[in-house]
Motif scaffolding. Structure first.
Motif, mmCIF file in Angstrom:
data_model
loop_
_atom_site.group_PDB
_atom_site.id
_atom_site.type_symbol
_atom_site.label_atom_id
_atom_site.label_comp_id
_atom_site.label_asym_id
_atom_site.label_seq_id
_atom_site.Cartn_x
_atom_site.Cartn_y
_atom_site.Cartn_z
ATOM 1 N N GLY A 134 56.972 99.876 -2.304
ATOM 2 C CA GLY A 134 56.635 101.286 -2.437
ATOM 3 C C GLY A 134 55.194 101.461 -2.866
ATOM 4 N N ALA A 135 54.654 102.617 -2.590
ATOM 5 C CA ALA A 135 53.282 102.941 -2.983
ATOM 6 C C ALA A 135 53.163 104.438 -3.152
ATOM 7 C CB ALA A 135 52.285 102.442 -1.939
ATOM 8 N N LEU A 136 52.227 104.837 -4.005
ATOM 9 C CA LEU A 136 51.980 106.259 -4.258
ATOM 10 C C LEU A 136 50.615 106.659 -3.715
ATOM 11 C CD1 LEU A 136 53.176 106.796 -7.957
ATOM 12 C CD2 LEU A 136 54.085 107.939 -5.931
ATOM 13 N N ILE A 137 50.588 107.778 -3.017
ATOM 14 C CA ILE A 137 49.341 108.375 -2.548
ATOM 15 C C ILE A 137 49.155 109.697 -3.278
ATOM 16 C CG2 ILE A 137 48.129 109.397 -0.591
ATOM 17 C CD1 ILE A 137 48.318 106.456 -0.232
ATOM 18 N N ARG A 138 48.006 109.880 -3.889
ATOM 19 C CA ARG A 138 47.685 111.146 -4.537
ATOM 20 C C ARG A 138 46.330 111.630 -4.023
ATOM 21 N NH1 ARG A 138 51.408 112.576 -8.068
ATOM 22 N NH2 ARG A 138 52.569 111.035 -9.274
ATOM 23 N N ASN A 139 46.326 112.833 -3.472
ATOM 24 C CA ASN A 139 45.110 113.418 -2.908
ATOM 25 C C ASN A 139 44.455 112.476 -1.902
ATOM 26 O OD1 ASN A 139 45.307 115.832 -4.481
ATOM 27 N ND2 ASN A 139 44.550 114.670 -6.242
ATOM 28 N N GLY A 140 45.286 111.851 -1.107
ATOM 29 C CA GLY A 140 44.792 110.994 -0.039
ATOM 30 C C GLY A 140 44.383 109.610 -0.462
ATOM 31 N N GLN A 141 44.465 109.295 -1.755
ATOM 32 C CA GLN A 141 44.029 107.998 -2.255
ATOM 33 C C GLN A 141 45.214 107.207 -2.812
ATOM 34 O OE1 GLN A 141 40.794 106.909 -1.936
ATOM 35 N NE2 GLN A 141 40.488 108.839 -0.829
ATOM 36 N N LEU A 142 45.185 105.904 -2.575
ATOM 37 C CA LEU A 142 46.222 105.039 -3.119
ATOM 38 C C LEU A 142 46.100 104.960 -4.633
ATOM 39 C CD1 LEU A 142 48.507 102.986 -2.422
ATOM 40 C CD2 LEU A 142 46.736 101.221 -2.472
ATOM 41 N N VAL A 143 47.221 105.159 -5.327
ATOM 42 C CA VAL A 143 47.267 105.018 -6.781
ATOM 43 C C VAL A 143 47.675 103.587 -7.103
ATOM 44 C CG1 VAL A 143 48.340 105.807 -8.911
ATOM 45 C CG2 VAL A 143 47.882 107.448 -7.074
ATOM 46 N N SER A 144 46.798 102.858 -7.768
ATOM 47 C CA SER A 144 47.082 101.466 -8.082
ATOM 48 C C SER A 144 47.785 101.334 -9.429
ATOM 49 C CB SER A 144 45.784 100.646 -8.078
ATOM 50 O OG SER A 144 46.040 99.304 -8.435
ATOM 51 N N GLY A 145 47.249 102.015 -10.453
ATOM 52 C CA GLY A 145 47.793 101.888 -11.799
ATOM 53 C C GLY A 145 47.144 100.722 -12.532
ATOM 54 N N PRO A 146 47.248 100.689 -13.855
ATOM 55 C CA PRO A 146 46.571 99.646 -14.640
ATOM 56 C C PRO A 146 47.064 98.235 -14.359
ATOM 57 C CG PRO A 146 48.015 100.970 -16.027
ATOM 58 C CD PRO A 146 47.938 101.668 -14.713
#
Length: 312
Positions: free
Chosen positions: A140-152
């Motif tokens: 799974g992966a999250l996209i927010r405002n067109g950008q991939l959210v990586s996380g710390p």
């Protein structure tokens, strides 16, 4: 073909795909081979595929989508399950850059698929997306405002190891129990079909034709949908995008997941779009290519800054 071409690679548990991607977002000259055993062999095959593609066009950079928790800054696999034994610790970017003499960018394979799918017409109106890929494993992966959210810790959006209500006797690839990937990924569904129907073990492409397989497939899809219903309550997105070999290869699977998610979700999420983007199997390549272009653009900007003394 446009002269602005990058090579994109999607490393999977069963196959490696590579292709040339031009600046219009078209995948050209795609090649697929079986994934070999061992990290060294995988890197060697990737290098050979890219070398073959370079005979067709001038390649500016290479983007790689790879399984596991990927440190995108270093291009190193920080952790991985036994889908690819020995994969953890592989310095993909360093090895490929040395072999190819090109800029190399590396990202998690599902992250690459999410970026590729998010740039397609079906998802352009949804700024926040949970992308879920169901294949040899579940990612799974999250996209927010067109950008991939990586996380710390580079694991934002990962769904494979969410706990699910199973009997606790099916081990996940990480060695623990009660995890989603152990019951809803392609190999897990195929194994469940063999167990429930008494048929010979088969790959999922063959197992789905076994009499009685439909009920097993439906149970796995519903379990996935119910699990995602809890997750979207936690992360709250505009849409869920589904991809991967099981979604594209098993008729009706995506619809079952959608219906189960809507039935389980809180009221505001019961009409949440659950989509299968048209990019399909090309999504990881398109996302990896986009990352490669960003890497080239960043390198060009740094070079210009050194030459002019003007920093962006």
């Amino acid at each position: 073909m446009s002269t602005d071409v990058v090579a994109a690679v999607d490393i999977g548990g069963t196959k490696i795909a590579a292709g040339l991607v031009d600046d219009t977002g078209r995948v050209r000259h795609q090649i697929q081979v079986a994934t070999p055993a061992g990290p060294a062999a995988i890197v060697e095959v990737v290098a050979e595929l890219v070398t073959g593609l370079r005979s067709r066009a001038v390649v500016r950079a290479v983007g790689v989508g790879a399984p596991g928790v990927i440190d995108p800054a270093a291009g190193v696999v920080r952790s991985a399950t036994d889908i690819l034994p020995g994969w953890a610790g592989t310095p993909i970017r360093e090895l490929l850059a040395a072999r190819l003499g090109l800029p190399v960018a590396v990202i998690n394979d599902v992250g690459a698929a999410a970026v590729g799918a998010a740039r397609g017409p079906e998802l352009r109106g949804y700024p926040e997306i949970l992308h879920v890929s169901v294949g040899t494993g579940i990612g799974g992966a999250l996209i927010r405002n067109g950008q991939l959210v990586s996380g710390p810790h580079a694991v934002a959006g990962a769904v494979a190891h969410l706990l699910v209500p199973v009997a606790g006797v099916i081990p996940c690839g990480c060695g623990r129990f009660d995890h989603l990937e152990a019951v809803a990924a392609g190999p897990a569904i195929a194994a469940a079909i063999a167990k429930e129907t008494g048929s010979a073990p088969l790959p999922l492409t063959g197992a789905i034709r076994v009499p009685g397989a439909e009920a097993v497939i439906a149970a796995a899809a519903r379990l996935l949908g119910r699990t995602l219903a809890g997750l979207v309550c936690a992360v709250d997105v505009d849409a869920v995008a589904l991809g991967g070999g099981v979604v594209h290869g098993v008729p009706g699977f995506a619809g079952l997941v959608r219906d189960a998610l809507h039935a389980e979700a809180l009221a505001p999420l019961r009409t949440l779009p659950v989509l299968v983007p048209g990019a399909g199997a090309d999504a990881p390549l398109l996302g990896a290519a986009h990352l490669a272009r960003q890497t080239v653009a960043g390198a060009d900007a740094r070079h210009l800054a050194r030459q002019t003394g003007v920093h962006p």
